[in-house]
Design an enzyme around this catalytic site. Structure first.
Site, PDB file in Angstrom:
ATOM      1  N   GLY A 165       0.803  -1.212   0.000  1.00 32.61           N
ATOM      2  CA  GLY A 165       0.000   0.000   0.000  1.00 32.61           C
ATOM      3  C   GLY A 165       0.838   1.265   0.000  1.00 32.61           C
ATOM      4  N   GLU A 170       0.552   5.917   7.366  1.00 30.54           N
ATOM      5  CA  GLU A 170       1.986   6.190   7.163  1.00 30.54           C
ATOM      6  C   GLU A 170       2.430   7.386   7.992  1.00 30.54           C
ATOM      7  OE1 GLU A 170       3.231   3.704   5.829  1.00 30.54           O
ATOM      8  OE2 GLU A 170       1.403   2.978   4.854  1.00 30.54           O
ATOM      9  N   GLU A 229       3.151  -2.196  13.491  1.00 29.71           N
ATOM     10  CA  GLU A 229       2.009  -2.313  12.576  1.00 29.71           C
ATOM     11  C   GLU A 229       0.670  -2.441  13.305  1.00 29.71           C
ATOM     12  OE1 GLU A 229       2.268  -1.312   9.773  1.00 29.71           O
ATOM     13  OE2 GLU A 229       4.383  -1.585   9.240  1.00 29.71           O
ATOM     14  N   MET A 276       4.668   3.209   2.117  1.00 28.80           N
ATOM     15  CA  MET A 276       5.818   2.984   2.991  1.00 28.80           C
ATOM     16  C   MET A 276       6.207   4.263   3.727  1.00 28.80           C
ATOM     17  SD  MET A 276       7.951   0.870   4.163  1.00 28.80           S
ATOM     18  CE  MET A 276       9.054   1.417   5.446  1.00 28.80           C
ATOM     19  N   GLU A 277       6.414   4.109   5.035  1.00 30.19           N
ATOM     20  CA  GLU A 277       6.582   5.239   5.944  1.00 30.19           C
ATOM     21  C   GLU A 277       8.003   5.801   6.030  1.00 30.19           C
ATOM     22  OE1 GLU A 277       5.940   2.010   6.917  1.00 30.19           O
ATOM     23  OE2 GLU A 277       6.986   1.502   8.772  1.00 30.19           O
ATOM     24  N   ASN A 278       8.821   5.684   4.996  1.00 28.08           N
ATOM     25  CA  ASN A 278      10.194   6.209   5.038  1.00 28.08           C
ATOM     26  C   ASN A 278      10.223   7.592   5.668  1.00 28.08           C
ATOM     27  OD1 ASN A 278      10.809   3.990   3.182  1.00 28.08           O
ATOM     28  ND2 ASN A 278       9.738   5.266   1.694  1.00 28.08           N
TER      29      ASN A 278
HETATM   30  N1  TRP Z   1       5.460  -0.617   6.491  1.00 23.13           N
HETATM   31  C1  TRP Z   1       4.525  -0.571   5.407  1.00 23.13           C
HETATM   32  C2  TRP Z   1       3.194  -0.171   6.022  1.00 23.13           C
HETATM   33  O1  TRP Z   1       2.623  -0.877   6.768  1.00 23.13           O
HETATM   34  C3  TRP Z   1       4.365  -1.879   4.714  1.00 23.13           C
HETATM   35  C4  TRP Z   1       5.142  -2.046   3.471  1.00 23.13           C
HETATM   36  C5  TRP Z   1       5.166  -1.234   2.417  1.00 23.13           C
HETATM   37  C6  TRP Z   1       5.943  -3.154   3.107  1.00 23.13           C
HETATM   38  N2  TRP Z   1       5.934  -1.773   1.421  1.00 23.13           N
HETATM   39  C7  TRP Z   1       6.409  -2.936   1.833  1.00 23.13           C
HETATM   40  C8  TRP Z   1       6.298  -4.298   3.742  1.00 23.13           C
HETATM   41  C9  TRP Z   1       7.221  -3.849   1.173  1.00 23.13           C
HETATM   42  C10 TRP Z   1       7.111  -5.220   3.095  1.00 23.13           C
HETATM   43  C11 TRP Z   1       7.567  -4.985   1.824  1.00 23.13           C
HETATM   44  O2  TRP Z   1       2.733   0.875   5.843  1.00 23.13           O
HETATM   45 ZN    ZN Z   2       2.315   0.111   8.549  1.00 25.56          ZN
END
Ligand code: TRP
Ligand code: ZN
Length: 867
Positions: free
Chosen positions: A259, A296, A318, A261-263
């Protein structure tokens, strides 16, 4: 291959031998040959002169220690072993990587020509050799060098310098002041349109907000921006948490495995969770964007400021962040509707996961491929576990617990145990037995019975808990289960709960295998509402009479409880009719049940959105979960017949509502969303009556927004109306150049109930908008067929299984992470009849016989075949 297939165990956690305090990265971007120079400041934490780094899929160019070439190393499998090292040193590693060939979408890859990264869980090791584990936190400085046709060069933190190189390339340097694990690193380079705004935090700091989208899509970014601002405000108000950098960037990309990613400071999003306008997105898309943008953003504290010590702790960030995004959506929209949606996910796919070969606790014990553990159990059940803590402590103690958690663990990598301890210490509530929810897998069953004693005016509830063995864990113990209840007199008034002469809480602590609760001063036979708000992720068994359920549908003092009563009532008749169909009898639905639902439709006091939920039957997958052995055809036929009966019996009410609920203008205010949701629910029933064709066609033609367009199309699809093909062709002609909008069309092909669906799907794979390289396309067309079209996927011929097998073999080579998500329905073969079992198993065995099976599929397929 052999050594990479080794499982890792939670119990074997060891702290790292070294840490890296600072890393200076330079990327010289090139589509097929990107040069990465990583200069790390390394410090020994344990007495050793050997350092083992992770690395995959790249070419090692050179190694230096303290600015001198270093030859004391060897590449062993997916590691770089460095030997004879001093206690503290500067390590320089140069690698070459190939983004253009990166179809797995992990590490650095290209999405429609833009460079982007995905490092969680273990993607950073595809960029450089590193201590790629979440308990090594470093300060990052990132320099990006790229040709001029990549005007935006982005990374985490603040932009500190930029310029042009001698050979005419642009370069930009970013510095992230917050130490972070490698999985939160991000880089993006490309040409975008940018939506800019700003946010003033409670303490008065100004934060620049930037959303990057493909050129031409700026008008689709506004809802994401609004949602971001709402999320920032909400986190300050409800959790007292403020943003901590001067800039927050969100980049939408079309090629993305998950979905979003929280970078840190630079979220990368699947464009599905950013792009929306009223012509391209449905109300559900809008709500999804709000939830994921929130999710995120909330990770900035629960995930980034406090991260995970190791990946077994994934639910620490999570489960907690899902709980927070659910609360955000509930505070902004309808709490009841949000709760209903979340509970449907637990009762359907999460319970199914518990019953599958992949069953695991929210904190797994054993992992081969970490990507396989981004599951409904870790996320959704993990959130339910946090919610139970919230129920046991109450909001105020829960917030005290959060505060203590941040005081103790801010800036570090923590464990689930750290979180529970903080909650316990801050509240004084004993969570000793409760901790079992972290280590025990499976779905507990609560069997409740009740007796009313007229003579002594007591009402006794007897509760038994039992958790069946799961694939991963045989022995189960009694859990601490909060059981929310309420009792009513025949007029619907709440009867206060009293034990031993004192008022007691309406949340019972179930802690033993068998327990009884005696409530006093109950002056007449009461009606009990159980597991209120789904106070625990369990299966409830209580022998309700129809009249009691019909009573609760009207009188329960909580919308969720009313909905749940309706589900239980219709559930009784789904079960009994499945038996009837198995005995070749016809489907029957008593007048009283129809009247109960008629009452809901006619109740003017109810929210529209809520009525729509009341009228939505449990779906095929949820019903399958009620049985050890699934009779696909009987379930399909019963659900279809019941829907037709309700549609016919309530035709007048549906029709009147349908016409009265029409809106001229489209707004995404919650009442307007609710109104459309109810109107379109009416349409889905009316589609099954003789008015179907004309109503659906008219709605498609007159729709001024995607929600109504899609509702017409999916009604045509589900009811197999003759207008289906015309509508589908019209839509495709209009949207064939936009993959994201076409995903809705692909999903309708995948869920087409017609007998020849497989041919239709194979044709759709040749559609110009389709490509097996894009995970969204795969999920829309193929994922929907495997998961949301059980009648066709499980066709007795085995054609659906063979099709799945072929696709999985292809995807195994290109994108193992996506393949591994797609395989889930095949893993559950044991739940079907022998003929189907055999056919499904054949496909799993064929996968296992491949000589290049990726460890993602290997882990799941072996578990399924061993079971
Ligand atoms: N940390 C992300 C979320 O929960 C999850 C996520 C995004 C992810 N891309 C990924 C996990 C690729 C594993 C691989 O918002
Ligand atoms: Zn998450």
């Amino acid at each position: 291959m052999a050594s990479t297939l080794q499982a890792k165990y939670r119990k074997d956690y060891q702290s790292p031998s070294h840490t890296i305090t600072d890393i200076n990265l330079t990327f010289d971007l090139h589509e097929s040959q990107t040069r990465v120079v990583a200069i790390s400041q390394v410090k020994q934490l344990q007495q050793t002169n050997q350092l083992i780094l992770d690395g995959e899929n790249m070419e090692l160019v050179s190694v230096q220690v303290n600015q001198q070439p270093w030859s004391h190393y060897q590449v062993v499998d997916t590691t770089l072993e460095l030997n004879d090292l001093p206690a503290e040193f500067e390590l320089q590693i140069e690698t070459l990587i190939n983004p253009a060939e990166n179809t797995a979408l992990e590490g650095l890859y290209l999405s429609d020509g833009a460079f982007c990264t995905q490092c969680e869980a273990e993607g950073f090791r595809r960029i450089t050799y590193y201590l790629d584990r979440p308990d090594v936190l470093a300060r990052y400085t990132t320099t990006i060098i790229a040709p001029q046709n990549y005007p935006y060069l982005l990374s985490n933190g603040n932009k500190v310098e930029e310029g042009v190189t001698e050979d005419g390339k642009s370069w930009v340097r970013w510095e992230d002041p917050h130490p972070k694990p490698s999985y939160l690193f991000a880089l993006v380079a490309g040409d975008f349109d940018v939506l800019r705004d700003s946010y003033q935090t409670v303490s008065g700091r100004n934060v620049a907000l930037e959303i990057f989208v493909d050129k031409g899509n700026l008008d689709r970014a506004h809802h994401a921006m609004r949602s971001l601002i709402n999320a920032m405000k909400w986190d300050e108000q409800r959790f007292g948490l403020e943003y901590d950098l001067d800039i927050y960037m969100v980049v939408a990309v079309d090629f993305f495995n998950m979905g979003a990613m929280e970078n840190k400071g630079l979220n990368v999003f699947n464009s599905k969770f950013v792009l929306a306008n009223d012509q391209t997105a449905t109300d559900n898309d809008y709500l999804g964007i709000e939830a994921v943008i929130g999710h995120e953003y909330f990770h900035n504290w629960t995930g980034n400021r406090v991260t995970c010590r190791d990946w077994f702790q994934l639910s620490l960030k999570e489960g907690l962040t899902v709980f927070r995004d659910q609360e955000f959506s509930s505070d902004l929209g309808s709490r009841a509707v949000n709760r209903i949606h979340n509970v449907r996910i637990i009762r359907g796919p999460q319970f199914a996961e518990d019953a599958s070969p992949m069953s695991h606790p929210i904190r797994p014990e054993k992992v081969i491929e970490m990507n396989n553990f981004y599951t409904l159990t870790v996320y959704e059940k993990g959130s339910e576990v946090i919610r139970m803590i919230h129920t046991l402590l109450g909001e105020s103690n829960f917030q005290k617990g959060m505060k203590l958690y941040f005081e103790r663990h801010d800036g570090t990598a923590a464990t689930c145990e750290d979180f529970v301890s903080a909650m316990e210490d801050a509240s004084g509530v004993d969570l000793k037995q409760f901790r079992l929810w972290y280590s025990q897998s499976g779905t507990p069953e609560l069997r409740v019975s009740s007796v009313y004693h007229e003579a002594d005016k007591t009402f006794t509830l007897s509760v038994r808990q039992h958790t069946a063995s799961t694939a991963d864990q045989k022995e189960k113990q009694a859990l601490h289960i909060p059981l929310g209840i309420e009792i009513y007199d025949q007029q619907g008034n709440i009867i206060e709960l009293q034990c031993n002469g004192k008022a007691v809480s309406d949340v019972l602590d179930i802690t033993e295998t068998e327990q009884s609760f005696v409530f006093e001063s109950v002056t007449s036979q009461p009606i009990v509402s159980l597991l209120r708000d789904f106070s625990a992720p369990v299966k409830l068994v209580y022998d309700y009479r129809d009249e009691e359920l019909a009573f609760l549908m009207v009188h329960a003092k909580n919308e969720f409880a009313r909905w749940d009563a309706g589900q239980m009532l219709i559930g009784k008749y789904i079960r009994s009719n499945i038996e009837r169909v198995q005995q070749e009898q016809s489907v029957e639905l008593p007048e009283s049940v129809i009247d109960a639902f008629r009452g809901v439709l006619l109740d003017p006091s109810l929210e529209h959105a809520f009525i729509a939920e009341m009228l939505a039957l449990p779906n095929h997958n949820e019903v399958s979960g009620w049985f050890d052995s699934v009779d696909v055809d009987a379930i399909e036929s019963v659900l279809h017949s019941i829907k037709i009966s309700l549609g016919q019996e309530l035709q007048d009410e549906f029709s009147a509502l349908y016409h009265s609920l029409k809106q001229d203008e489209y707004t995404i205010e919650h009442p307007a969303i609710g109104q459309r949701s109810l109107r379109n629910t009416c349409l889905s029933y009316l589609a099954l009556t003789e008015q179907g064709e004309s109503l659906v066609q008219a709605q498609y033609q007159n729709a001024n927004n995607m929600t109504d367009t899609m509702a017409a199309m999916s009604a045509a699809n589900q009811a197999e109306l003759t207008c289906r093909e015309t509508l589908m062709d019209d839509y495709s002609a209009k949207w064939k150049h936009d993959g994201l909008v076409m995903d809705k069309w692909f999903a309708l092909q995948g869920t087409n109930p017609a007998k020849d669906t497989l041919t239709v799907i194979q044709n759709a794979m040749n559609h110009e908008a389709f490509t097996l390289k894009n995970p969204n396309r795969i999920r829309s067309l193929i994922g929907s067929f495997l998961n949301q079209n059980p009648a066709r996927f499980h066709d007795k011929s085995g054609a659906g299984y063979r099709f799945a097998g072929e696709i999985l073999q292809k995807l195994n080579a290109t994108n193992p992470q996506v393949a591994s998500r797609l395989v889930d329905p095949l893993l559950k073969y044991k739940r079907y009849d022998e003929t189907r079992q055999k056919l499904m198993k054949q496909e799993l065995e064929a996968l296992l016989n491949m000589d290049d099976l990726a460890k993602d599929l290997y882990e799941k397929v072996t578990k399924a075949l061993e079971a």
